[in-house]
Design a protein around this motif. Structure first.
Motif, PDB file in Angstrom:
ATOM      1  N   THR A   1      13.023  85.255  51.673  1.00 36.87           N
ATOM      2  CA  THR A   1      13.412  84.704  52.958  1.00 36.87           C
ATOM      3  C   THR A   1      14.267  85.851  53.666  1.00 36.87           C
ATOM      4  O   THR A   1      15.055  86.358  53.139  1.00 36.87           O
ATOM      5  N   SER A   2      14.195  85.889  54.737  1.00 39.66           N
ATOM      6  CA  SER A   2      14.843  86.730  55.834  1.00 39.66           C
ATOM      7  C   SER A   2      15.992  86.355  55.644  1.00 39.66           C
ATOM      8  O   SER A   2      16.568  85.278  55.599  1.00 39.66           O
ATOM      9  N   ARG A   3      17.074  87.331  56.056  1.00 37.91           N
ATOM     10  CA  ARG A   3      18.296  86.933  56.334  1.00 37.91           C
ATOM     11  C   ARG A   3      18.606  85.808  57.430  1.00 37.91           C
ATOM     12  O   ARG A   3      19.385  84.966  57.237  1.00 37.91           O
ATOM     13  N   LYS A   4      17.635  85.964  58.463  1.00 40.66           N
ATOM     14  CA  LYS A   4      17.848  85.077  59.713  1.00 40.66           C
ATOM     15  C   LYS A   4      17.383  83.699  59.105  1.00 40.66           C
ATOM     16  O   LYS A   4      18.095  82.688  59.534  1.00 40.66           O
ATOM     17  N   LEU A   5      16.335  83.443  58.260  1.00 35.65           N
ATOM     18  CA  LEU A   5      15.669  82.285  57.934  1.00 35.65           C
ATOM     19  C   LEU A   5      16.758  81.633  56.870  1.00 35.65           C
ATOM     20  O   LEU A   5      16.791  80.646  56.829  1.00 35.65           O
ATOM     21  N   ALA A   6      17.420  82.573  56.250  1.00 33.89           N
ATOM     22  CA  ALA A   6      18.518  82.012  55.102  1.00 33.89           C
ATOM     23  C   ALA A   6      19.446  81.407  55.904  1.00 33.89           C
ATOM     24  O   ALA A   6      20.029  80.419  55.497  1.00 33.89           O
ATOM     25  N   LYS A   7      20.029  81.936  56.992  1.00 32.91           N
ATOM     26  CA  LYS A   7      21.159  81.674  57.809  1.00 32.91           C
ATOM     27  C   LYS A   7      20.633  80.176  58.369  1.00 32.91           C
ATOM     28  O   LYS A   7      21.408  79.327  58.392  1.00 32.91           O
ATOM     29  N   TYR A   8      19.530  80.110  59.132  1.00 32.48           N
ATOM     30  CA  TYR A   8      18.815  78.858  59.469  1.00 32.48           C
ATOM     31  C   TYR A   8      18.950  77.632  58.263  1.00 32.48           C
ATOM     32  O   TYR A   8      19.445  76.342  58.757  1.00 32.48           O
ATOM     33  N   ASP A   9      18.519  77.963  57.146  1.00 34.69           N
ATOM     34  CA  ASP A   9      18.597  77.105  55.975  1.00 34.69           C
ATOM     35  C   ASP A   9      19.941  76.612  55.622  1.00 34.69           C
ATOM     36  O   ASP A   9      20.297  75.436  55.408  1.00 34.69           O
ATOM     37  N   ARG A  10      21.125  77.735  55.798  1.00 34.68           N
ATOM     38  CA  ARG A  10      22.672  77.123  55.536  1.00 34.68           C
ATOM     39  C   ARG A  10      22.779  76.169  56.717  1.00 34.68           C
ATOM     40  O   ARG A  10      23.605  75.224  56.481  1.00 34.68           O
ATOM     41  N   LEU A  11      22.526  76.529  57.786  1.00 42.07           N
ATOM     42  CA  LEU A  11      22.787  75.683  59.040  1.00 42.07           C
ATOM     43  C   LEU A  11      22.128  74.330  59.039  1.00 42.07           C
ATOM     44  O   LEU A  11      22.712  73.365  58.961  1.00 42.07           O
ATOM     45  N   TYR A  12      20.969  74.337  58.457  1.00 40.04           N
ATOM     46  CA  TYR A  12      20.093  72.798  58.137  1.00 40.04           C
ATOM     47  C   TYR A  12      20.890  72.060  57.369  1.00 40.04           C
ATOM     48  O   TYR A  12      21.381  71.033  57.590  1.00 40.04           O
ATOM     49  N   ASP A  13      21.473  72.682  56.368  1.00 41.33           N
ATOM     50  CA  ASP A  13      22.217  71.830  55.141  1.00 41.33           C
ATOM     51  C   ASP A  13      23.482  71.461  55.777  1.00 41.33           C
ATOM     52  O   ASP A  13      24.026  70.252  55.537  1.00 41.33           O
ATOM     53  N   GLN A  14      24.176  72.247  56.594  1.00 41.40           N
ATOM     54  CA  GLN A  14      25.468  71.783  57.127  1.00 41.40           C
ATOM     55  C   GLN A  14      25.172  70.628  58.188  1.00 41.40           C
ATOM     56  O   GLN A  14      25.874  69.699  58.273  1.00 41.40           O
ATOM     57  N   ILE A  15      24.377  70.921  59.004  1.00 37.00           N
ATOM     58  CA  ILE A  15      23.702  70.073  60.234  1.00 37.00           C
ATOM     59  C   ILE A  15      23.598  68.613  59.425  1.00 37.00           C
ATOM     60  O   ILE A  15      24.039  67.592  60.006  1.00 37.00           O
ATOM     61  N   LYS A  16      22.944  68.752  58.157  1.00 40.01           N
ATOM     62  CA  LYS A  16      22.341  67.474  57.861  1.00 40.01           C
ATOM     63  C   LYS A  16      23.558  66.706  57.149  1.00 40.01           C
ATOM     64  O   LYS A  16      23.437  65.320  57.223  1.00 40.01           O
ATOM     65  N   GLN A  17      24.465  67.410  56.830  1.00 38.71           N
ATOM     66  CA  GLN A  17      25.748  66.504  56.485  1.00 38.71           C
ATOM     67  C   GLN A  17      26.583  65.796  57.516  1.00 38.71           C
ATOM     68  O   GLN A  17      27.012  64.704  57.658  1.00 38.71           O
ATOM     69  N   TYR A  18      26.778  66.697  58.482  1.00 44.56           N
ATOM     70  CA  TYR A  18      27.368  66.236  59.682  1.00 44.56           C
ATOM     71  C   TYR A  18      26.775  65.055  60.360  1.00 44.56           C
ATOM     72  O   TYR A  18      27.274  64.209  60.974  1.00 44.56           O
ATOM     73  N   ILE A  19      25.455  64.892  60.170  1.00 43.33           N
ATOM     74  CA  ILE A  19      24.777  63.620  61.028  1.00 43.33           C
ATOM     75  C   ILE A  19      24.496  62.613  60.068  1.00 43.33           C
ATOM     76  O   ILE A  19      23.690  61.664  60.772  1.00 43.33           O
ATOM     77  N   GLN A  20      24.988  62.554  59.165  1.00 41.58           N
ATOM     78  CA  GLN A  20      24.719  61.411  58.183  1.00 41.58           C
ATOM     79  C   GLN A  20      25.333  60.039  58.645  1.00 41.58           C
ATOM     80  O   GLN A  20      24.652  58.976  58.095  1.00 41.58           O
ATOM     81  N   THR A  21      26.203  60.064  59.664  1.00 41.90           N
ATOM     82  CA  THR A  21      26.953  58.810  59.903  1.00 41.90           C
ATOM     83  C   THR A  21      26.282  58.081  61.060  1.00 41.90           C
ATOM     84  O   THR A  21      26.640  56.908  61.355  1.00 41.90           O
ATOM     85  N   THR A  22      25.077  58.951  61.744  1.00 41.39           N
ATOM     86  CA  THR A  22      24.622  57.996  62.928  1.00 41.39           C
ATOM     87  C   THR A  22      22.904  58.500  62.873  1.00 41.39           C
ATOM     88  O   THR A  22      22.690  59.523  62.617  1.00 41.39           O
ATOM     89  N   GLU A  23      22.275  57.217  63.490  1.00 40.21           N
ATOM     90  CA  GLU A  23      20.959  57.778  63.783  1.00 40.21           C
ATOM     91  C   GLU A  23      20.586  58.096  65.173  1.00 40.21           C
ATOM     92  O   GLU A  23      19.386  58.209  65.574  1.00 40.21           O
ATOM     93  N   ASP A  24      21.575  58.000  65.860  1.00 41.43           N
ATOM     94  CA  ASP A  24      21.694  58.176  67.443  1.00 41.43           C
ATOM     95  C   ASP A  24      21.076  59.565  67.659  1.00 41.43           C
ATOM     96  O   ASP A  24      22.014  60.594  67.151  1.00 41.43           O
ATOM     97  N   ILE A  25      19.997  59.652  68.304  1.00 40.36           N
ATOM     98  CA  ILE A  25      19.478  61.382  68.633  1.00 40.36           C
ATOM     99  C   ILE A  25      20.207  61.757  69.316  1.00 40.36           C
ATOM    100  O   ILE A  25      20.692  63.254  69.270  1.00 40.36           O
ATOM    101  N   TRP A  26      21.018  61.467  70.480  1.00 41.89           N
ATOM    102  CA  TRP A  26      21.739  62.104  71.309  1.00 41.89           C
ATOM    103  C   TRP A  26      23.032  62.787  70.473  1.00 41.89           C
ATOM    104  O   TRP A  26      23.488  63.861  70.956  1.00 41.89           O
TER     105      TRP A  26
END
Length: 157
Positions: free
Chosen positions: A3-28
């Motif tokens: 995996t490239s460094r850029k894709l690895a960073k996106y993967d880390r951000l994906y995991d971080q964002i997944k944690q942040y958005i757990q409290t609501t299903e509101d797409i906005w």
């Protein structure tokens, strides 16, 4: 394949964002959180936002960065993505026919159509950079993976 460094960073951000958005299903709320994390964690992101289709117009919904165009007339990169249904990557916005310059510092852009659960396009994620050629297919893959979190409901608490 490594995996490239850029894709690895996106993967880390994906995991971080997944944690942040757990409290609501509101797409906005989810989109606003995605914008904030991406804007502040990706150095080349000068402007990060969402435009939505409202009565046939593209209207800014939320964003991070300098003041944006409130309404985009037909034409430009966002409309190209909406009309084609595909991601549009522009290395130099000055060379894009009909480019709408909301900020003169923007040099390159990636726009990804946003779809509802039925697959209908309702808007787009728009990311600008103040650097030429800032975006590529790895950005598209990383951003699409993050956008896949919009409708995941298995993690809502």
């Amino acid at each position: 394949m490594e995996t490239s460094r850029k894709l690895a960073k996106y993967d880390r951000l994906y995991d971080q964002i997944k944690q942040y958005i757990q409290t609501t299903e509101d797409i906005w709320a989810r989109l606003a959180t995605m914008e904030a994390v991406l804007h502040h964690k990706m150095q080349s992101f000068f402007w990060t936002g969402v435009y939505v289709l409202i009565d046939g117009d593209l209207i800014v919904r939320s964003y991070q960065g300098p003041v944006a165009c409130q309404k985009l007339r037909n034409g430009g990169v966002c409309w190209a993505a909406i009309n084609s249904g595909d991601t549009v990557i522009v290395d130099n916005v000055e060379e894009f026919p009909g480019h709408i310059a909301c900020n003169a510092a923007s040099k390159s852009e990636i726009v990804i159509p946003l779809r509802d659960p039925e697959g209908r396009i309702f808007g787009c994620l728009d990311v600008d950079s103040d650097q030429l050629g800032a975006f590529d297919r790895e950005d598209e893959a990383g951003l699409k993976k993050i956008l896949s979190l919009l409708y995941q409901s298995d993690s809502v608490k």
